[in-house]
Design a protein around this motif. Structure first.
Motif, PDB file in Angstrom:
ATOM      1  N   GLY A 101     101.676  -3.255  79.436  1.00 51.28           N
ATOM      2  CA  GLY A 101     102.347  -3.673  78.207  1.00 51.28           C
ATOM      3  C   GLY A 101     102.771  -2.464  77.403  1.00 51.28           C
ATOM      4  N   ARG A 102     102.604  -2.576  76.081  1.00 42.24           N
ATOM      5  CA  ARG A 102     102.998  -1.474  75.202  1.00 42.24           C
ATOM      6  C   ARG A 102     102.006  -1.353  74.055  1.00 42.24           C
ATOM      7  NH1 ARG A 102     105.084  -3.416  70.553  1.00 42.24           N
ATOM      8  NH2 ARG A 102     105.851  -5.573  70.515  1.00 42.24           N
ATOM      9  N   CYS A 103     102.003  -0.172  73.453  1.00 44.79           N
ATOM     10  CA  CYS A 103     101.151   0.070  72.288  1.00 44.79           C
ATOM     11  C   CYS A 103     101.765  -0.595  71.058  1.00 44.79           C
ATOM     12  CB  CYS A 103     101.005   1.568  72.041  1.00 44.79           C
ATOM     13  SG  CYS A 103     100.309   2.492  73.431  1.00 44.79           S
ATOM     14  N   ALA A 104     100.916  -1.183  70.223  1.00 44.35           N
ATOM     15  CA  ALA A 104     101.397  -1.841  69.008  1.00 44.35           C
ATOM     16  C   ALA A 104     101.253  -0.956  67.775  1.00 44.35           C
ATOM     17  CB  ALA A 104     100.632  -3.150  68.791  1.00 44.35           C
ATOM     18  N   PHE A 105     100.786   0.277  67.959  1.00 46.28           N
ATOM     19  CA  PHE A 105     100.649   1.234  66.858  1.00 46.28           C
ATOM     20  C   PHE A 105     101.708   2.316  67.033  1.00 46.28           C
ATOM     21  CE2 PHE A 105      97.761   2.071  70.303  1.00 46.28           C
ATOM     22  CZ  PHE A 105      98.086   3.366  70.670  1.00 46.28           C
ATOM     23  N   GLY A 106     101.844   3.186  66.055  1.00 44.75           N
ATOM     24  CA  GLY A 106     102.857   4.235  66.125  1.00 44.75           C
ATOM     25  C   GLY A 106     104.245   3.626  66.146  1.00 44.75           C
ATOM     26  N   SER A 107     105.087   4.111  67.052  1.00 42.79           N
ATOM     27  CA  SER A 107     106.445   3.573  67.145  1.00 42.79           C
ATOM     28  C   SER A 107     106.472   2.215  67.818  1.00 42.79           C
ATOM     29  CB  SER A 107     107.335   4.546  67.946  1.00 42.79           C
ATOM     30  OG  SER A 107     106.861   4.673  69.280  1.00 42.79           O
ATOM     31  N   GLY A 108     105.381   1.850  68.492  1.00 41.65           N
ATOM     32  CA  GLY A 108     105.283   0.534  69.112  1.00 41.65           C
ATOM     33  C   GLY A 108     106.035   0.379  70.412  1.00 41.65           C
ATOM     34  N   ASP A 109     106.457   1.485  71.026  1.00 46.14           N
ATOM     35  CA  ASP A 109     107.228   1.351  72.265  1.00 46.14           C
ATOM     36  C   ASP A 109     106.617   2.135  73.431  1.00 46.14           C
ATOM     37  OD1 ASP A 109     107.721   3.898  71.386  1.00 46.14           O
ATOM     38  OD2 ASP A 109     109.908   3.734  71.395  1.00 46.14           O
ATOM     39  N   ALA A 110     105.445   2.708  73.236  1.00 44.22           N
ATOM     40  CA  ALA A 110     104.817   3.474  74.316  1.00 44.22           C
ATOM     41  C   ALA A 110     104.225   2.537  75.363  1.00 44.22           C
ATOM     42  CB  ALA A 110     103.722   4.382  73.749  1.00 44.22           C
ATOM     43  N   ALA A 111     104.539   2.792  76.626  1.00 46.97           N
ATOM     44  CA  ALA A 111     104.031   1.952  77.709  1.00 46.97           C
ATOM     45  C   ALA A 111     102.554   2.227  77.944  1.00 46.97           C
ATOM     46  CB  ALA A 111     104.820   2.224  78.988  1.00 46.97           C
ATOM     47  N   VAL A 112     101.830   1.185  78.355  1.00 47.64           N
ATOM     48  CA  VAL A 112     100.418   1.317  78.674  1.00 47.64           C
ATOM     49  C   VAL A 112     100.099   0.395  79.844  1.00 47.64           C
ATOM     50  CG1 VAL A 112      99.622  -0.519  77.103  1.00 47.64           C
ATOM     51  CG2 VAL A 112      98.073   1.363  77.694  1.00 47.64           C
ATOM     52  N   SER A 113      99.158   0.799  80.659  1.00 50.17           N
ATOM     53  CA  SER A 113      98.661  -0.065  81.726  1.00 50.17           C
ATOM     54  C   SER A 113      97.178   0.204  81.891  1.00 50.17           C
ATOM     55  CB  SER A 113      99.409   0.172  83.043  1.00 50.17           C
ATOM     56  OG  SER A 113      99.229   1.501  83.478  1.00 50.17           O
ATOM     57  N   GLY A 114      96.483  -0.733  82.493  1.00 46.65           N
ATOM     58  CA  GLY A 114      95.048  -0.584  82.669  1.00 46.65           C
ATOM     59  C   GLY A 114      94.466  -1.844  83.272  1.00 46.65           C
ATOM     60  N   TYR A 115      93.220  -2.112  82.942  1.00 49.20           N
ATOM     61  CA  TYR A 115      92.547  -3.275  83.505  1.00 49.20           C
ATOM     62  C   TYR A 115      91.494  -3.780  82.526  1.00 49.20           C
ATOM     63  CZ  TYR A 115      89.117   0.359  84.721  1.00 49.20           C
ATOM     64  OH  TYR A 115      88.234   1.397  84.671  1.00 49.20           O
ATOM     65  N   GLU A 116      91.192  -5.068  82.648  1.00 49.77           N
ATOM     66  CA  GLU A 116      90.170  -5.699  81.812  1.00 49.77           C
ATOM     67  C   GLU A 116      89.012  -6.158  82.690  1.00 49.77           C
ATOM     68  OE1 GLU A 116      91.512  -8.708  79.096  1.00 49.77           O
ATOM     69  OE2 GLU A 116      93.443  -7.701  78.772  1.00 49.77           O
ATOM     70  N   ILE A 117      87.787  -5.818  82.276  1.00 50.04           N
ATOM     71  CA  ILE A 117      86.563  -6.300  82.909  1.00 50.04           C
ATOM     72  C   ILE A 117      85.602  -6.628  81.777  1.00 50.04           C
ATOM     73  CG2 ILE A 117      84.637  -5.778  84.449  1.00 50.04           C
ATOM     74  CD1 ILE A 117      86.292  -3.681  85.809  1.00 50.04           C
ATOM     75  N   HIS A 118      85.476  -7.894  81.434  1.00 48.82           N
ATOM     76  CA  HIS A 118      84.550  -8.214  80.342  1.00 48.82           C
ATOM     77  C   HIS A 118      84.107  -9.667  80.403  1.00 48.82           C
ATOM     78  CE1 HIS A 118      87.661 -10.303  77.849  1.00 48.82           C
ATOM     79  NE2 HIS A 118      88.478  -9.441  78.429  1.00 48.82           N
ATOM     80  N   MET A 119      82.938  -9.888  79.836  1.00 51.68           N
ATOM     81  CA  MET A 119      82.385 -11.239  79.701  1.00 51.68           C
ATOM     82  C   MET A 119      82.214 -11.494  78.210  1.00 51.68           C
ATOM     83  SD  MET A 119      79.598 -11.120  82.812  1.00 51.68           S
ATOM     84  CE  MET A 119      79.462 -12.891  83.060  1.00 51.68           C
ATOM     85  N   GLY A 120      83.188 -12.111  77.609  1.00 48.39           N
ATOM     86  CA  GLY A 120      83.117 -12.361  76.177  1.00 48.39           C
ATOM     87  C   GLY A 120      84.482 -12.656  75.598  1.00 48.39           C
ATOM     88  N   VAL A 121      84.471 -13.406  74.500  1.00 51.25           N
ATOM     89  CA  VAL A 121      85.692 -13.751  73.781  1.00 51.25           C
ATOM     90  C   VAL A 121      85.501 -13.359  72.324  1.00 51.25           C
ATOM     91  CG1 VAL A 121      87.239 -15.599  73.064  1.00 51.25           C
ATOM     92  CG2 VAL A 121      86.171 -15.678  75.335  1.00 51.25           C
ATOM     93  N   SER A 122      86.456 -12.593  71.793  1.00 50.70           N
ATOM     94  CA  SER A 122      86.401 -12.162  70.398  1.00 50.70           C
ATOM     95  C   SER A 122      87.390 -12.972  69.573  1.00 50.70           C
ATOM     96  CB  SER A 122      86.722 -10.664  70.286  1.00 50.70           C
ATOM     97  OG  SER A 122      85.798  -9.891  71.014  1.00 50.70           O
ATOM     98  N   ARG A 123      86.947 -13.383  68.391  1.00 51.97           N
ATOM     99  CA  ARG A 123      87.790 -14.183  67.497  1.00 51.97           C
ATOM    100  C   ARG A 123      87.635 -13.661  66.071  1.00 51.97           C
ATOM    101  NH1 ARG A 123      85.125 -17.962  70.800  1.00 51.97           N
ATOM    102  NH2 ARG A 123      86.511 -19.173  72.167  1.00 51.97           N
TER     103      ARG A 123
END
Length: 498
Positions: A378-400
């Motif tokens: 996706g992309r970063c939502a801070f700064g200019s908001g157009d920097a590309a980012v990629s990675g992975y998610e590994i988690h057990m939990g939901v934040s609200r």
């Protein structure tokens, strides 16, 4: 040029961190150079550094690196059993990439017979697809208390009838005692399948070592296949342990607490490699130094590690850090710690209960039995908001909570993570956020370093694999010349060169 004579070759070590993972990666790269289709395999891995595979599972980080060395995509069959410790006596058991159960040591020991079936299923699938399989053992085959129902070392080698190399780290000292002692702890049939030794991390005059090599070969009747050099400055993913040595280089100070159950500290490899960054891991009892950026890492036991943070005085240090304008990032479990509380109603990480968190973001996390495993971009939502980012998610939990209305990233079209209103705090479930060069630059600019040349971690990793393979070439050539009862076994597919 001689063909590689083994369909399956297993690398075992006299100790943990003897060099099994890097040696397996080097052989995978050398076989790939020779045009031989090769896959890595580790029957059982115990590690808190893991990777998400394309088939939506979880394997040890080292096997993902070895797959890169082999030029193939990581797959759950490459590490069919992964143990992720959640306490001193218990671990989450992951089979074929998915959580099977949480078990204590005794329960897992009884489960090994079933686990071996999963191991052999994965091995047979890989064997049907690849010309060569490079197998990595775990720990040491000389751990007598773990011999019964062994699936990680000689138990696997005996089951599939494959040859074994034993590697020892000379930098630890006592290398000849390690090798002869390990051999003495094996049964006669296990000793017979050891085709030779590798001495790793040597530095100095090889001539001074030669009398010891001659003695070792005469005593054991096994050849020393190679003495490999100590290679400085490799940028390769660690299997588990945080590096004991750290070099102070840059002027931008980043500190990371070494949580008791820290996970995926490979998140910081790009920072460690940058010349402007002074990355320090702070262990128990160590003073917490001033910093420009504090990063709370991932955790396999968020509530337990949160209590540890409090005992070590981190909440006070973090508040002081923020008061003087410092920046703070929380990744995965560290992100959960930034909220108002972490609830575990189902006992996912231990006894059911609730823990008060750091209270820095308006959100609360509930741990769930289902694990999120995703490769994302996706992309970063801070700064200019157009920097590309990629990675992975590994988690057990939901934040609200309200904090999530100000996301840190936009991932596959959805908001992810959170930022504080004052712009000092950023939290996310995204592992590997520093690995994408554009995101690296954006994150460091947000943290106050300013415009910097990003580290291309993938290029560094590739260069390190090539260097590692070059150094390991003498072993590869020795293996190709070796004639044993395992060489040119029945059913070996002819080599197809590209």
């Amino acid at each position: 040029m001689a063909e590689f004579p083994f369909h399956t070759l297993m690398i075992q070590g006299t100790t943990s961190d003897a060099g099994k993972s890097t040696l397996a990666a080097a052989l995978c790269r050398l076989l790939r150079r020779d045009g031989i289709a090769v896959a890595p395999f580790k029957p059982q891995n115990m590690a808190l550094n893991s990777a998400v595979t394309a088939d939506g599972g979880e394997i040890g980080r080292a096997q993902a690196l070895q797959a890169q060395a082999a030029g193939i995509a990581p797959h759950t069959d490459m590490n069919p059993v992964l143990l992720k410790p959640s306490s001193d006596t218990g671990a989450q058991v992951i089979v074929h990439g998915k959580v099977r159960a949480d078990m204590n040591a005794r329960d897992y020991h009884r489960y090994k017979t079933e686990a071996m079936q999963a191991v052999l299923e994965s091995y047979q699938r890989l064997r049907a697809q690849y010309r060569a399989i490079i197998v990595e053992g775990a720990g040491s085959p000389a751990e007598i208390n773990l011999r019964a129902r062994d699936i990680a070392n000689m138990g696997f080698a005996e089951a599939v009838d494959c040859p074994v190399i034993i590697v020892a780290d000379i930098d630890r000292g006592g290398v000849f005692a390690h090798l002869t002692g390990t051999l003495d702890c094996l049964s006669p049939s296990e000793r017979d399948r050891v085709i030779g030794f590798v001495i790793n991390r040597f530095r100095g005059d090889i001539g001074l070592l030669q009398p010891g090599l001659d003695w070792l070969e005469q005593k054991t009747g096994k050849p020393v296949l190679a003495v490999l050099p100590y290679l400085h400055g490799l940028h390769l993913d660690a299997e588990d342990a945080v590096a004991a040595t750290q070099s102070v280089r840059g002027h931008f100070r980043v500190v990371v607490p070494v949580l008791p159950r820290i996970s995926n500290h490979t998140d910081f490899d790009a920072l460690r490699a940058h010349p402007d960054v002074d990355l320090q891991f702070i262990g128990p009892g160590q003073p917490i130094p001033p910093a420009d950026l504090i990063i709370l890492p991932g955790s396999k036991n968020t509530r337990g590690d949160l209590n540890w943070l409090k005992e070590q005085g981190w909440p006070e240090a973090i508040r002081r850090h923020l008061r003087y304008g410092g920046k703070l990032i929380g990744i995965c479990g560290g992100f959960q710690m930034l909220g108002e509380g972490v609830d575990d109603p189902h006992g996912v990480e231990g006894a059911p209960g609730q823990s008060e968190a750091l209270g820095l973001l308006a959100m609360r996390t509930e741990l769930t039995r289902d694990k999120q495993l995703l490769q994302v971009s996706g992309r970063c939502a801070f700064g200019s908001g157009d920097a590309a980012v990629s990675g992975y998610e590994i988690h057990m939990g939901v934040s609200r909570g309200a904090a999530l209305a100000r996301p840190a990233f936009v991932i596959d079209g959805r908001n992810e993570g959170a930022q504080s209103a004052d712009g000092q705090i950023l939290g996310s479930y995204l592992h590997g956020m520093f690995d994408t060069p554009q995101a690296f630059s954006a994150l460091l600019a947000w943290a106050g370093l300013g415009a910097v040349d990003a580290v291309d971690l993938d290029s560094l990793r590739e260069a390190s694999l090539e260097r590692l393979a070059d150094a390991t070439a003498p072993l590869y050539q020795a293996l190709k010349r070796l004639e044993t009862r395992f060489a040119r076994c029945e059913g070996v597919v002819p080599v197809k060169r590209g």
